[in-house]
Design a protein around this motif. Structure first.
Motif, PDB file in Angstrom:
ATOM      1  N   GLY A 127     -45.748  75.646  37.820  1.00  0.00           N
ATOM      2  CA  GLY A 127     -46.424  76.021  36.373  1.00  0.00           C
ATOM      3  C   GLY A 127     -47.581  76.930  36.537  1.00  0.00           C
ATOM      4  O   GLY A 127     -47.772  77.802  36.970  1.00  0.00           O
ATOM      5  N   SER A 128     -48.208  75.812  35.904  1.00  0.00           N
ATOM      6  CA  SER A 128     -49.989  76.617  36.167  1.00  0.00           C
ATOM      7  C   SER A 128     -50.681  75.279  35.510  1.00  0.00           C
ATOM      8  O   SER A 128     -50.169  73.914  35.150  1.00  0.00           O
ATOM      9  CB  SER A 128     -50.480  77.367  35.245  1.00  0.00           C
ATOM     10  N   ILE A 129     -52.083  74.967  36.792  1.00  0.00           N
ATOM     11  CA  ILE A 129     -52.888  73.176  36.087  1.00  0.00           C
ATOM     12  C   ILE A 129     -53.423  73.148  34.917  1.00  0.00           C
ATOM     13  O   ILE A 129     -53.387  72.231  34.759  1.00  0.00           O
ATOM     14  CB  ILE A 129     -53.842  73.775  37.434  1.00  0.00           C
ATOM     15  N   TYR A 130     -52.965  73.990  33.809  1.00  0.00           N
ATOM     16  CA  TYR A 130     -52.369  74.312  32.013  1.00  0.00           C
ATOM     17  C   TYR A 130     -51.689  73.212  31.964  1.00  0.00           C
ATOM     18  O   TYR A 130     -51.559  72.815  30.564  1.00  0.00           O
ATOM     19  CB  TYR A 130     -52.978  74.879  31.892  1.00  0.00           C
ATOM     20  N   GLY A 131     -50.787  73.121  32.745  1.00  0.00           N
ATOM     21  CA  GLY A 131     -49.110  72.693  31.961  1.00  0.00           C
ATOM     22  C   GLY A 131     -48.429  72.821  32.849  1.00  0.00           C
ATOM     23  O   GLY A 131     -47.905  73.329  33.717  1.00  0.00           O
ATOM     24  N   GLY A 132     -47.860  71.895  34.232  1.00  0.00           N
ATOM     25  CA  GLY A 132     -47.067  71.731  35.067  1.00  0.00           C
ATOM     26  C   GLY A 132     -47.053  70.766  36.117  1.00  0.00           C
ATOM     27  O   GLY A 132     -46.715  69.798  35.992  1.00  0.00           O
ATOM     28  N   ILE A 133     -46.706  70.528  37.338  1.00  0.00           N
ATOM     29  CA  ILE A 133     -45.906  70.061  38.628  1.00  0.00           C
ATOM     30  C   ILE A 133     -47.093  70.394  39.265  1.00  0.00           C
ATOM     31  O   ILE A 133     -46.612  71.697  39.768  1.00  0.00           O
ATOM     32  CB  ILE A 133     -44.806  69.923  38.803  1.00  0.00           C
ATOM     33  N   ILE A 134     -47.917  69.611  39.871  1.00  0.00           N
ATOM     34  CA  ILE A 134     -49.168  69.901  41.045  1.00  0.00           C
ATOM     35  C   ILE A 134     -47.691  68.406  42.253  1.00  0.00           C
ATOM     36  O   ILE A 134     -48.152  67.231  41.849  1.00  0.00           O
ATOM     37  CB  ILE A 134     -49.784  69.257  40.703  1.00  0.00           C
ATOM     38  N   PHE A 135     -47.903  69.439  43.028  1.00  0.00           N
ATOM     39  CA  PHE A 135     -47.425  67.775  44.102  1.00  0.00           C
ATOM     40  C   PHE A 135     -48.395  68.276  45.342  1.00  0.00           C
ATOM     41  O   PHE A 135     -48.943  69.348  46.148  1.00  0.00           O
ATOM     42  CB  PHE A 135     -46.720  68.813  45.065  1.00  0.00           C
ATOM     43  N   ASN A 136     -49.432  66.979  45.409  1.00  0.00           N
ATOM     44  CA  ASN A 136     -50.136  66.976  47.244  1.00  0.00           C
ATOM     45  C   ASN A 136     -49.307  65.904  48.103  1.00  0.00           C
ATOM     46  O   ASN A 136     -48.245  65.797  48.021  1.00  0.00           O
ATOM     47  CB  ASN A 136     -51.183  66.334  46.446  1.00  0.00           C
ATOM     48  N   PHE A 137     -50.039  67.155  48.853  1.00  0.00           N
ATOM     49  CA  PHE A 137     -49.517  66.767  50.699  1.00  0.00           C
ATOM     50  C   PHE A 137     -50.222  66.277  51.455  1.00  0.00           C
ATOM     51  O   PHE A 137     -51.552  66.686  51.537  1.00  0.00           O
ATOM     52  CB  PHE A 137     -48.993  67.630  50.927  1.00  0.00           C
ATOM     53  N   THR A 138     -50.042  64.909  52.327  1.00  0.00           N
ATOM     54  CA  THR A 138     -50.926  64.529  53.833  1.00  0.00           C
ATOM     55  C   THR A 138     -49.710  64.393  54.614  1.00  0.00           C
ATOM     56  O   THR A 138     -48.327  63.986  54.622  1.00  0.00           O
ATOM     57  CB  THR A 138     -51.032  62.780  53.127  1.00  0.00           C
ATOM     58  N   LYS A 139     -50.163  65.066  55.688  1.00  0.00           N
ATOM     59  CA  LYS A 139     -49.548  65.339  57.502  1.00  0.00           C
ATOM     60  C   LYS A 139     -48.231  66.039  57.159  1.00  0.00           C
ATOM     61  O   LYS A 139     -47.192  65.296  57.795  1.00  0.00           O
ATOM     62  CB  LYS A 139     -49.734  64.169  57.618  1.00  0.00           C
ATOM     63  N   GLY A 140     -47.859  66.682  56.222  1.00  0.00           N
ATOM     64  CA  GLY A 140     -46.852  67.092  55.863  1.00  0.00           C
ATOM     65  C   GLY A 140     -46.103  66.544  55.292  1.00  0.00           C
ATOM     66  O   GLY A 140     -44.491  67.441  55.661  1.00  0.00           O
ATOM     67  N   LYS A 141     -45.813  65.835  54.421  1.00  0.00           N
ATOM     68  CA  LYS A 141     -45.184  64.664  52.883  1.00  0.00           C
ATOM     69  C   LYS A 141     -45.864  65.073  51.710  1.00  0.00           C
ATOM     70  O   LYS A 141     -46.819  65.090  51.621  1.00  0.00           O
ATOM     71  CB  LYS A 141     -45.132  63.622  53.773  1.00  0.00           C
ATOM     72  N   VAL A 142     -45.052  64.708  50.957  1.00  0.00           N
ATOM     73  CA  VAL A 142     -45.794  64.564  50.127  1.00  0.00           C
ATOM     74  C   VAL A 142     -45.653  63.089  49.782  1.00  0.00           C
ATOM     75  O   VAL A 142     -45.327  62.132  49.566  1.00  0.00           O
ATOM     76  CB  VAL A 142     -44.211  64.545  48.325  1.00  0.00           C
TER      77      VAL A 142
END
Length: 176
Positions: free
Chosen positions: A151-166
């Motif tokens: 979506g967007s940073i103004y409304g959506g989903i943000i996944f963050n990753f560490t070492k190739g994992k969610v």
């Protein structure tokens, strides 16, 4: 000769206009598909706009509630709800009145959360699985190697990753 050149220019301008109209309608269709996906997306039954009663039914009372504070940016009263044993933090909005019905305005999930999105992505899953699941709805300008913006940073989903994992999943507006 002059009339022929004028007709050529007019034909090019009309053709360009028609192509731009088709291109704009295709963008609008893409946005609509993403908006529709986001409207129905959830995390283990938690979704943006879910009323307080629904949250309490799914999670029970929070371990900690922040103070109900007025947010100047949008004129709403908001409150943090923390579920550390479930790896869930909620940003609840009461709207423009302190006494308003609280609904979920943002969701943040991290370990030990076991809830999955409707597309089956959860904390600890492979980064590649999240990128594949949401590829058609990605904001390519805001996404980088450590995150995925759906979506967007103004409304959506943000996944963050560490070492190739969610490592975390955020639903809501990360910017105004």
């Amino acid at each position: 000769m002059r009339l022929v050149n004028t007709m050529k220019i007019l034909t090019i301008l009309v053709g360009t206009l028609v192509l731009n109209l088709f291109d704009a309608s295709n963008c609008r269709a893409d946005e609509t598909a993403t908006e529709a996906m986001l409207r129905t997306e959830s995390l283990g039954g938690l979704r943006l706009g879910l009323p307080e009663k629904g949250v309490l039914k799914l999670l029970g009372p929070p371990a900690k509630r922040g103070a109900l504070v007025f947010q100047e940016a949008d004129g709403n009263y908001v409150q943090d709800w923390h579920y550390p044993d479930k790896g869930i933090d909620l940003w609840m909005s009461a709207g423009e009145k302190k006494s308003g019905v609280k609904t979920i305005a943002a969701i943040t999930a991290s370990a030990p959360c076991t809830f999955a999105t409707k597309k089956g992505i959860k904390i600890g899953d492979a980064e590649s699985a999240a990128r594949r699941a949401y590829t058609e709805h990605v904001d390519r300008e805001m996404t980088d190697p450590g995150s995925l913006v759906v979506g967007s940073i103004y409304g959506g989903i943000i996944f963050n990753f560490t070492k190739g994992k969610v490592s975390s999943i955020f639903f809501g507006a990360a910017a105004e």
